[in-house]
Design a protein around this motif. Structure first.
Motif, mmCIF file in Angstrom:
data_model
loop_
_atom_site.group_PDB
_atom_site.id
_atom_site.type_symbol
_atom_site.label_atom_id
_atom_site.label_comp_id
_atom_site.label_asym_id
_atom_site.label_seq_id
_atom_site.Cartn_x
_atom_site.Cartn_y
_atom_site.Cartn_z
ATOM 1 N N GLU A 129 1.864 -0.033 -3.008
ATOM 2 C CA GLU A 129 2.835 0.604 -2.242
ATOM 3 C C GLU A 129 4.066 0.513 -3.171
ATOM 4 O O GLU A 129 4.610 -0.373 -3.603
ATOM 5 N N PRO A 164 1.685 8.748 2.263
ATOM 6 C CA PRO A 164 0.157 8.147 1.394
ATOM 7 C C PRO A 164 -0.515 9.255 0.527
ATOM 8 O O PRO A 164 -0.640 10.494 0.943
ATOM 9 N N HIS A 197 -7.071 -1.978 -4.504
ATOM 10 C CA HIS A 197 -7.306 -1.175 -3.225
ATOM 11 C C HIS A 197 -6.235 -0.559 -2.726
ATOM 12 O O HIS A 197 -6.333 0.789 -2.349
ATOM 13 N N HIS A 198 -4.881 -0.860 -3.037
ATOM 14 C CA HIS A 198 -3.905 -0.173 -2.427
ATOM 15 C C HIS A 198 -2.601 -0.326 -3.397
ATOM 16 O O HIS A 198 -2.305 -1.654 -3.773
ATOM 17 N N ASP A 224 -7.665 2.751 -3.401
ATOM 18 C CA ASP A 224 -8.220 3.487 -2.309
ATOM 19 C C ASP A 224 -6.983 4.414 -1.530
ATOM 20 O O ASP A 224 -7.316 5.416 -0.984
ATOM 21 N N SER A 225 -5.962 4.005 -1.704
ATOM 22 C CA SER A 225 -4.589 4.689 -1.111
ATOM 23 C C SER A 225 -3.500 4.160 -1.542
ATOM 24 O O SER A 225 -3.417 3.073 -2.483
ATOM 25 N N PRO A 275 -5.464 6.048 4.838
ATOM 26 C CA PRO A 275 -6.488 4.933 4.361
ATOM 27 C C PRO A 275 -7.446 4.810 5.440
ATOM 28 O O PRO A 275 -8.369 4.182 5.351
#
Length: 653
Positions: free
Chosen positions: A456, A644, A453-454, A587-588, A648
């Protein structure tokens, strides 16, 4: 995660004092046939700086700017030298060398009719006297390359920079330092294992203390191939010196010594041995393996050249290639083949050096099994031997003349040499289907069991050392219960640790694939995250008919550092750990980039904030700029950019 493309563009002006270099690249041709001339010597007259042209006749030489008034020399046995003032040359040159044939009848005028054996005897006497060799401590700096193949497929490569400290070039070398490794790659199918050697051989040590050392050879010549009767094959030129070519040749052997007409210095010795695959008794280095197969070298080519520096003779370029076969006498067939190539270029000599390091290399300690860090700054202006270009195909026969300089039977070698391709870090450039391709393209259960999903990404970039370090937090949902998931990261980048909720997770690596074990297991529909800390030199971007993605280190039109990422071909795994498969895009992404304050970082998405730090780059416990003076570290500021890739709150496009 091939679908995720990020461009980080960095430009700056850094005040770092460094030696300035003139970089000259070129192609060397036969002036009559217009075919490439391989293994030409390229050096600065009277200086230690030099390199050697590759098999295609291509070279690149880095010349200190202080030598603009010096003379560049290009030399090849049997040809007239090329001379040019360094400062008058363009960055790319094409050189055609003209042959310098000499009629054998000239020998009667110039030599008092010495026989081949008398010439050889005078050469042996000069070697044993030590005249013309260094009489003080010295250090030879050089470049070593070792390549392995099995069944015609590249299986290993080693490239390193070495220093040899000694007081006598004609005896066994004692103190050897490995300064830097550039490439270390081994698929565990190297030629040592092929011939049933349980411990890898140190081929650098064998090359250094083999044909390079003239006095041991001269002292033992009666028990070596040098004892064979010689004849004067021809009179020619070597670096504008008239030389005899003393030879002993038959259908399976070619021995040649290049001896100066005036002072009987040996400038080159070369030996080629060749056997038929089924003629085991004529194999070189033969042995019976555990399967009862007769293994050995069916082809062995050794060549050792020397160059005069400040009036003293030093090794310059050494080359050895061995083709192995295993012959099954029951089936009367070749069961397996392998090849080993190694070459050493001495590109600098220093007198009365300070011995800074010693590496007590052992004969059975293969360097190809060692993993070492890569320092691109060290290699940027290091004179090496260029690799073979990817787009060169020898099937067309355009290198036929060059082949004749290498082998007894060029026709038998053309097909094999066409497969000669540079093994880049991780073998990403090889045009062969390998296990790496299988790992890269297959959606295995340890990839299919979760959905990302993500990400960082917290990244530190050092454009001077051309290295990066960072940490990635990957958030995902489990689709199928599992105790293991897979990530991908360039195999030559270092993973410091992988954690989940602060607890370290065990992991194992297979090329670029990273398998992470979670003892307690992950439940279906559960949401989890793991953190990966890593560092190293990312995959460098290459162009051509096959791109490789990663970092491109360059400069802008004003000479300032400029860097960007290109993920085509290999995906983002070339510079940070990801699930590298087209079936799953995040997703991000949140991107944090830490750079010096006089740099600008650009990424996809929207800039959220900048933060100026007062401490050197050190967020993951590693200083990335050890070669920059500490005063510069303290006066630099740093900014952090967080951007980003997608908002989101928005739906994934």
């Amino acid at each position: 995660m091939k679908g995720f493309l990020v461009a980080l563009c960095i430009s700056c002006s850094l005040l770092v004092q460094a030696q300035q270099y003139l970089v000259i690249e070129g192609q060397i041709w036969d002036g009559t046939t217009s075919s490439p001339l391989p293994f030409c010597s390229v050096f600065i007259k009277g200086k230690e700086v030099g390199t050697v042209a590759n098999f295609e006749g291509r070279f690149k030489i880095n010349i200190p700017e202080s030598m603009q008034s010096d003379t560049l020399v290009i030399s090849h046995v049997g040809y007239k030298n090329y001379y040019a003032i360094v400062g008058e040359l363009s960055e790319e040159i094409t050189v055609k060398l003209e042959e310098a044939p000499i009629d054998l009848d000239v020998i009667q005028v110039t030599t008092d009719r010495l026989s081949a054996q008398e010439i050889f005897g005078k050469a042996i006497d000069k070697i044993n006297s030590g005249k013309g060799y260094p009489e003080q401590d010295f250090r030879m700096d050089g470049f070593f390359r070792e390549q392995h193949r099995s069944e015609g497929v590249p299986t290993g490569v080693l490239e390193c920079a070495i220093s040899v400290f000694d007081d006598d070039v004609t005896t066994k070398f004692k103190d050897i330092a490995i300064n830097q490794f550039r490439k270390v790659y081994d698929r565990k199918q190297n030629t040592d294992q092929f011939i049933d050697t349980k411990e890898g051989h140190n081929h650098l040590l064998l090359l250094l203390n083999g044909g390079i050392n003239l006095i041991p050879l001269a002292r033992r010549y009666k028990s070596s191939v040098w004892k064979l009767p010689l004849e004067i094959k021809e009179l020619t030129y070597y670096n504008d010196r008239m030389v005899y070519v003393l030879a002993n040749e038959n259908e399976r052997r070619k021995l040649q010594l290049y001896v100066d007409v005036d002072d009987f210095t040996v400038y080159k010795n070369e030996l080629i041995l060749e056997a038929k695959d089924s003629d085991y008794e004529s194999y070189a280095w033969r042995k019976m393996n555990s399967k009862g197969e007769e293994c050995g070298a069916v082809y062995d080519h050794q060549s050792y050249e020397y160059r005069s520096i400040n009036g003293k003779l030093f090794p310059y370029y050494s080359f050895r290639r061995m083709d192995f076969s295993c012959f099954d006498p029951q089936q009367e067939a070749i069961i397996a083949t392998a090849q080993l190539k190694k070459e050493l270029l001495v590109n600098h000599v220093t007198y009365n050096p300070v011995v800074t390091a010693k590496d007590k290399l052992r004969k059975k300690q293969g360097l190809i099994n060692r993993k070492e860090p890569y320092d691109s700054v060290f290699w940027k202006h290091f004179n090496d031997i260029r690799e073979i270009d990817l787009d060169v195909t020898l099937y067309k026969g355009q290198h036929a003349n060059a082949m004749q300089n290498m082998t007894i039977n060029p026709a038998a070698t053309v097909k094999e040499e066409s497969m000669e391709q540079p093994l880049q870090i991780g073998d990403h450039a090889a045009r062969i289907f390998t296990r790496a391709d299988t790992l890269y393209g297959t959606l295995t259960p340890d990839l299919d069991c979760y959905d990302v999903h993500h990400y960082e990404l917290d990244l530190e970039i050092d454009p001077i050392q051309e290295v990066i370090a960072g940490e990635v937090i990957m958030s995902f949902q489990v689709l199928k219960g599992t105790h293991e998931i897979r990530l991908d990261l360039l195999e030559h980048m270092t993973i410091d640790e992988i954690t989940k909720e602060g607890k370290q997770l065990p992991f194992r690596r297979d090329l670029d694939a990273v398998y992470v074990s979670i003892e307690e297991g992950l439940l279906p529909r559960g949401n989890y995250s793991i953190k990966v800390r890593y560092n190293g030199h990312p995959l460098e971007t290459t162009f051509g008919d096959q791109w490789t993605g990663g970092f491109m280190w360059s400069q802008d039109i004003e000479g300032n550092p400029f860097s960007q990422t290109l993920c085509q071909g290999n995906g983002a795994k070339g510079w940070f750990p990801v699930k590298n498969h087209l079936s799953d895009e995040p997703d991000s992404i949140d991107i944090k980039v830490t750079v010096p304050s006089n740099l600008v970082a650009v990424a996809n998405g929207q800039l959220v904030k900048k933060k100026y730090l007062q401490t050197p780059i050190n967020i993951i416990g590693k200083r990335l700029i050890p070669s920059i003076p500490m005063t510069l570290l303290f006066i630099w500021d740093y900014m952090k950019i967080r951007t980003p890739l997608f908002n989101p709150s928005q739906e994934k496009p």
